[in-house]
Design an enzyme around this catalytic site. Structure first.
Site, PDB file in Angstrom:
ATOM      1  N   ASP A   1      -8.248   7.942   8.998  1.00  0.00           N
ATOM      2  CA  ASP A   1      -9.315   6.991   8.684  1.00  0.00           C
ATOM      3  C   ASP A   1      -9.486   5.980   9.809  1.00  0.00           C
ATOM      4  OD1 ASP A   1     -11.249   5.740   6.824  1.00  0.00           O
ATOM      5  OD2 ASP A   1      -9.801   4.098   6.771  1.00  0.00           O
TER       6      ASP A   1
ATOM      7  N   ASP B   1      11.399   1.867   6.099  1.00  0.00           N
ATOM      8  CA  ASP B   1      10.880   0.531   6.364  1.00  0.00           C
ATOM      9  C   ASP B   1      12.075  -0.392   6.561  1.00  0.00           C
ATOM     10  OD1 ASP B   1       9.725  -2.025   6.353  1.00  0.00           O
ATOM     11  OD2 ASP B   1       8.057  -1.329   5.112  1.00  0.00           O
TER      12      ASP B   1
ATOM     13  N   HIS C   1     -12.967   4.604   9.148  1.00  0.00           N
ATOM     14  CA  HIS C   1     -12.269   3.354   8.800  1.00  0.00           C
ATOM     15  C   HIS C   1     -12.873   2.765   7.524  1.00  0.00           C
ATOM     16  CE1 HIS C   1      -9.832  -0.186  10.665  1.00  0.00           C
ATOM     17  NE2 HIS C   1      -9.684  -0.135   9.343  1.00  0.00           N
TER      18      HIS C   1
ATOM     19  N   ALA D   1     -10.687   1.091   2.850  1.00  0.00           N
ATOM     20  CA  ALA D   1     -10.695  -0.162   2.078  1.00  0.00           C
ATOM     21  C   ALA D   1     -12.086  -0.534   1.586  1.00  0.00           C
ATOM     22  CB  ALA D   1     -10.140  -1.303   2.927  1.00  0.00           C
TER      23      ALA D   1
ATOM     24  N   ARG E   1      -3.740   1.940  10.924  1.00  0.00           N
ATOM     25  CA  ARG E   1      -4.416   1.440  12.118  1.00  0.00           C
ATOM     26  C   ARG E   1      -4.409   2.506  13.204  1.00  0.00           C
ATOM     27  NH1 ARG E   1      -6.480  -1.824   9.505  1.00  0.00           N
ATOM     28  NH2 ARG E   1      -6.677  -4.089   9.814  1.00  0.00           N
TER      29      ARG E   1
ATOM     30  N   ILE F   1       0.834  -1.204   0.000  1.00  0.00           N
ATOM     31  CA  ILE F   1       0.000   0.000   0.000  1.00  0.00           C
ATOM     32  C   ILE F   1       0.865   1.249   0.000  1.00  0.00           C
ATOM     33  CG2 ILE F   1      -1.737   1.314   1.274  1.00  0.00           C
ATOM     34  CD1 ILE F   1      -2.877  -1.343   2.260  1.00  0.00           C
TER      35      ILE F   1
ATOM     36  N   GLU G   1     -12.803   2.711  18.059  1.00  0.00           N
ATOM     37  CA  GLU G   1     -13.668   2.865  16.894  1.00  0.00           C
ATOM     38  C   GLU G   1     -15.078   2.382  17.203  1.00  0.00           C
ATOM     39  OE1 GLU G   1     -11.735   1.025  13.525  1.00  0.00           O
ATOM     40  OE2 GLU G   1     -10.242   2.624  13.419  1.00  0.00           O
TER      41      GLU G   1
END
Length: 321
Positions: free
Chosen positions: A257, A171, A281, A284, A233, A151, A262
């Site tokens: 998001d 990363d 959220h 996706a 997340r 992503i 949540e």
């Protein structure tokens, strides 16, 4: 064979399961305690985000052979418990890549063009807001990515090819010579991302080690003109620290998001910030992505129940297939 759904999934996936001689039962609630009551005789379960599949629930299903997860993240599944019982956790890492990347880019554009404020102003008759010159270009700006998986790389590719953005990524789990098809620079540490980027986008999983990985210390390193985006997340960002940075205009804006709770609690200070864009959220959850996630999860369940090796198994290194 029987599969329990923590929540309803796309009809195309249900049809696929039934065509493979699998009975489909839907839990009356996605709550773990309710799922536990209905999983006892299930051979498989497919869960979405709302189900927090616990060790207790997994161990209450003696016939359980596979767990399907409609999404790439598996932080709502006790993977350790599944692995101990040699149960594959089949996630869907290729189903929502483009949808989430598009959402991240959408956030960037909306923040850069100050769309929320512009929309509200026009509705309130404040046409003169156009002379405040708050929008900025994103062309040529630096996009910093915390996490450079599928992503993250897709987001970077979109931003480079569409806007000529400079790509800076951190990363530590990827090789230094990764081929992407577009130019990028790998940062030596997270601090470099936060110091040098105009837009920062998070694309890392939530783990105990990553809890509040973006807190007061990293937020203070951001440019005053920078923006922070999270489509990964909740729990990665210290929301109180972010609210303080936004309220004091230490950074220009943010878009989230995902949240630690949540839906977010009514007293969440981010809800009072004017320079933030929020979505539920849903990055996706495009029509196409929701279908792909459900179908890919069903494919994993079908493969395991028919003694075939699934394409996507999150805990493949911890189990024997």
């Amino acid at each position: 064979m029987k599969v329990l759904l923590g929540q309803s999934i796309h009809e195309q996936a249900v049809k696929l399961l039934k065509e493979n001689n699998i009975e489909v039962v839907i839990s009356p609630s996605p709550e773990d305690e309710v799922v536990r009551q209905h999983i006892v005789d299930a051979d498989a379960i497919i869960v979405r985000t709302a189900t927090k599949l616990s060790r207790e629930t997994i161990e209450s299903a003696p016939n359980l052979k596979v767990i399907g997860r409609t999404g790439a993240g598996v932080d709502n599944v006790d993977v350790e418990a599944a692995s101990e019982h040699n149960i594959p956790v089949c996630n869907t890492p290729e189903a929502n890549t483009s949808a989430v990347a598009e959402h991240a880019v959408c956030f960037m554009l909306a923040l850069a063009k100050d769309l929320s404020a512009m929309d509200n102003a026009v509705r309130e008759g404040n046409w003169k807001i156009r002379f405040n010159y708050t929008p900025v270009d994103i062309s040529g700006k630096t996009l910093g990515l915390l996490g450079f998986g599928k992503i993250g790389r897709t987001t970077a590719q979109m931003c480079y090819r569409s806007f000529g953005m400079q790509i800076l990524a951190y990363d530590p789990y990827l090789p230094a010579d990764l081929k992407t098809g577009f130019p990028y620079t790998l940062a030596d540490n997270m601090e470099e991302i936060f110091e040098d980027s105009d837009f920062i986008s998070l694309h890392i999983p939530y783990t105990k080690e990553n809890h509040y990985i973006v807190g007061k210390k990293l937020l203070e390193k951001m440019k005053n003109s920078a923006y922070l985006i999270n489509t990964s997340r909740g729990g990665l960002i210290d929301e109180k620290a972010l609210a303080k940075a936004l309220t004091e205009h230490k950074i220009t804006g943010a878009a989230l998001d995902v949240f630690e709770d949540e839906p977010p609690k009514p007293d969440n200070p981010l809800l009072e910030c004017e320079n933030i864009i929020l979505s539920p959220h849903s990055a996706a959850l495009t029509k196409e992505s929701a279908t792909r996630m459900a179908v890919h999860a069903a494919m994993g369940v079908i493969d395991v129940l028919h003694n075939r090796k699934p394409k996507w198994v999150f805990n493949i290194k911890e189990i024997t297939l």
